[in-house]
Design an enzyme around this catalytic site. Structure first.
Site, short mmCIF file in Angstrom:
data_model
loop_
_atom_site.label_atom_id
_atom_site.label_comp_id
_atom_site.label_asym_id
_atom_site.label_seq_id
_atom_site.Cartn_x
_atom_site.Cartn_y
_atom_site.Cartn_z
N LYS A 85 0.85 -1.19 0.00
CA LYS A 85 0.00 0.00 0.00
C LYS A 85 0.88 1.24 0.00
CE LYS A 85 -3.95 1.77 2.76
NZ LYS A 85 -4.77 1.48 3.96
N SER A 162 -9.52 1.56 3.34
CA SER A 162 -8.70 2.34 2.44
C SER A 162 -7.65 1.53 1.69
CB SER A 162 -7.98 3.44 3.27
OG SER A 162 -7.06 2.86 4.21
N SER A 186 -9.81 -1.11 7.35
CA SER A 186 -9.26 -0.83 6.02
C SER A 186 -8.57 -1.99 5.35
CB SER A 186 -8.31 0.37 6.09
OG SER A 186 -9.02 1.54 6.40
#
Length: 503
Positions: A85, A162, A186
């Site tokens: 990420k 996210s 997330s």
């Protein structure tokens, strides 16, 4: 790759390891395979848009792995690609956190966990898109640095947030596993709606150093993969103490992958949380099927209704504590960046609100920008409200959950990971979508507020081709047992088909 060679499509880490060790495929060929899929499907074809950047040295590093230069012949991850990420620091590769204001930020060192994987011989392929600075505000999987990531199972749907890009990348077979972060759900939300397994570990099991913070009282670093076995192999590599993260300690565990076969579902007492049902009938139907599978495998199911306060943990715990913490913790991170980058939240806001970004094809989500301004002027930091949450509310949440586990002799809690399926992407309207909840993440806030581990497992697929996940949550540092239960559940059910992507 020759027709007789190993086909890496949707292969597990074990299968990739065996093929590498047998010489049926090279690490360079694996990297080339995934890069080809990224080229065909990420910005072209279905335009999954899972990635912000690629590692320009990935093929070179794979060739070095094949030549044995890293001397890690016994590592299960040697030569195997992964994606991180874009809030994980990566040496020599920009780390934006999804913010266009940080697109030029190139760290000098890797985040602790990224470095651990590289030390194990894994190959970083690239960085995944995410909700801007790890908060969605109505635009799940959207950022000014990367635009919108969509769901590989249905590109008219979002892939939650996210850790959107990490989930989409694994689901689209751009990599066998990816790193995400989880504050309020997330990792678990994106994994659930992308047909993956995802782990939010016990807060303190894995390091957060070198990761852009959102709220360190709740932030964790986690893994998204296609199977519990793959997830466990990665967890073995990344779990452990980090002197730069005071929350971490060195827990004793038998090796998560090796422990998977040590616990079946026979006789396992599971507390079935009932609070979050009723938002979507199809999700509730998947839960009924999941519970039937658990019972058929010998689990003892104990229905439980949590106190009402557990249904409002965002309002009472995560929201206010997160608002109090973000500015000082984020600015501490900004001070680690090279010269020329924003040094304060106010400076980042000014860049984010500049005409160059606001008039671009991917401006900052207005609600995210509003929240950043609110965080910059918050009075909650060190306030009595914040101190009360840390010293009274969170300990109370933990005590109540532990008391329920103990009094009912439970190994874990189980529940639908999200109370609704993946919704329409923010830029489209879908009148057929049903979600009778103001926040389908509410089940996720329980583990977040308590710091407990939770793993989601694919449990079914419903209309619009949407996967639905089911969660197992347990005591702190119970990952070995929790993953064993989740593994038994996963292998007892039908395999969720991979999404079908076309050029």
């Amino acid at each position: 790759m020759a027709a007789s060679a190993f086909n890496p499509a949707n292969a597990s880490i074990e299968q990739l390891r065996a093929a590498l060790d047998a010489g049926r495929v090279s690490s360079e060929q694996l990297v080339a395979f995934y890069l080809d899929r990224i080229e065909r499907f990420d910005k072209k074809g279905p335009r999954i848009n899972a990635l912000i950047s690629l590692n320009p040295k990935a093929l070179e590093q794979a060739r070095q792995s094949d030549a044995g230069k890293n001397k890690l012949r016994k590592s299960p991850l040697r030569g195997i690609p992964f994606i991180a990420k874009d809030n994980y620091d990566t040496a020599g590769i920009a780390t934006s956190g999804g913010s266009a204001a940080l697109k030029g930020s190139v760290p000098s060192a890797n985040a602790f966990i990224v470095q651990k994987l590289i030390d194990e011989g894994a190959i970083l392929l690239g960085k995944s898109n995410m909700s801007e600075l790890a908060a969605s505000y109505g635009r799940l999987g959207y950022s000014s640095a990367g635009g919108l990531t969509v769901n590989p199972y249905n590109t008219a749907r979002e892939v939650s947030g996210s850790s959107s890009g990490s989930a989409a990348a694994v689901a689209a077979d751009f990599c066998p596993f990816a790193l995400g972060t989880d504050t309020g759900g997330s990792v678990r939300g994106p994994a659930s709606v992308a047909g993956l397994v995802g782990l939010r570990p016990t807060l303190g099991l894995t390091s957060r150093s070198g990761v852009i913070p959102l709220s360190l009282t709740f932030d964790t670093t986690g893994v998204l993969a296609r199977s519990i076995k793959d997830l466990s192999i990665v967890l073995d590599a990344i779990a452990g103490a980090d002197s730069q993260d005071d929350a971490t300690q060195q827990p004793r565990h038998p090796g998560y992958a090796a422990a998977l076969g040590t616990r079946s579902l026979v006789g396992a007492r599971l507390g079935v949380i009932t609070n979050f049902r009723g938002a979507n009938t199809e999700v509730d139907d998947v839960e009924r099927t999941a519970l039937a599978r658990l019972a058929a495998q010998g689990a003892v199911l104990v229905p439980l209704t949590l106190p009402k306060e557990f249904e409002k943990l965002w309002d009472s715990v995560l929201g206010p504590a997160g608002e109090a913490e973000f500015k000082p913790q984020f600015e501490r991170y900004l001070r680690t960046l090279p010269a020329g980058q924003p040094e304060t939240l106010a400076q980042l806001i000014a860049i984010s609100a500049s005409p160059a970004i606001l008039n671009s094809a991917t401006p900052v989500n207005p609600e995210r920008l509003k929240a950043l301004r609110q965080a910059d002027s918050t009075s909650l930091t060190d306030s009595p409200i914040y101190i009360h949450i840390l010293t009274q509310v969170i300990p109370s949440v933990r005590r109540q959950l532990l008391a329920l586990l103990t009094s009912n002799n439970l190994e874990a809690f189980v529940f639908s990971t999200m109370s609704c399926p993946a919704g329409p992407r923010f830029d489209r309207v879908d009148p057929s979508y049903v979600c009778n909840s103001d926040d389908s993440y509410r089940p996720s806030y329980v583990a977040s507020a308590a710091g407990f581990p939770e793993v989601t497992v694919p449990a079914g697929r419903i209309s619009a081709n949407m996967p639905v996940g089911y969660s197992f949550m347990g005591r702190p540092y119970s990952e070995a047992r929790l993953l064993s239960l989740a593994n038994a559940f996963q292998i007892a059910g039908p395999l969720l088909p991979a999404p079908e992507l076309a050029d």
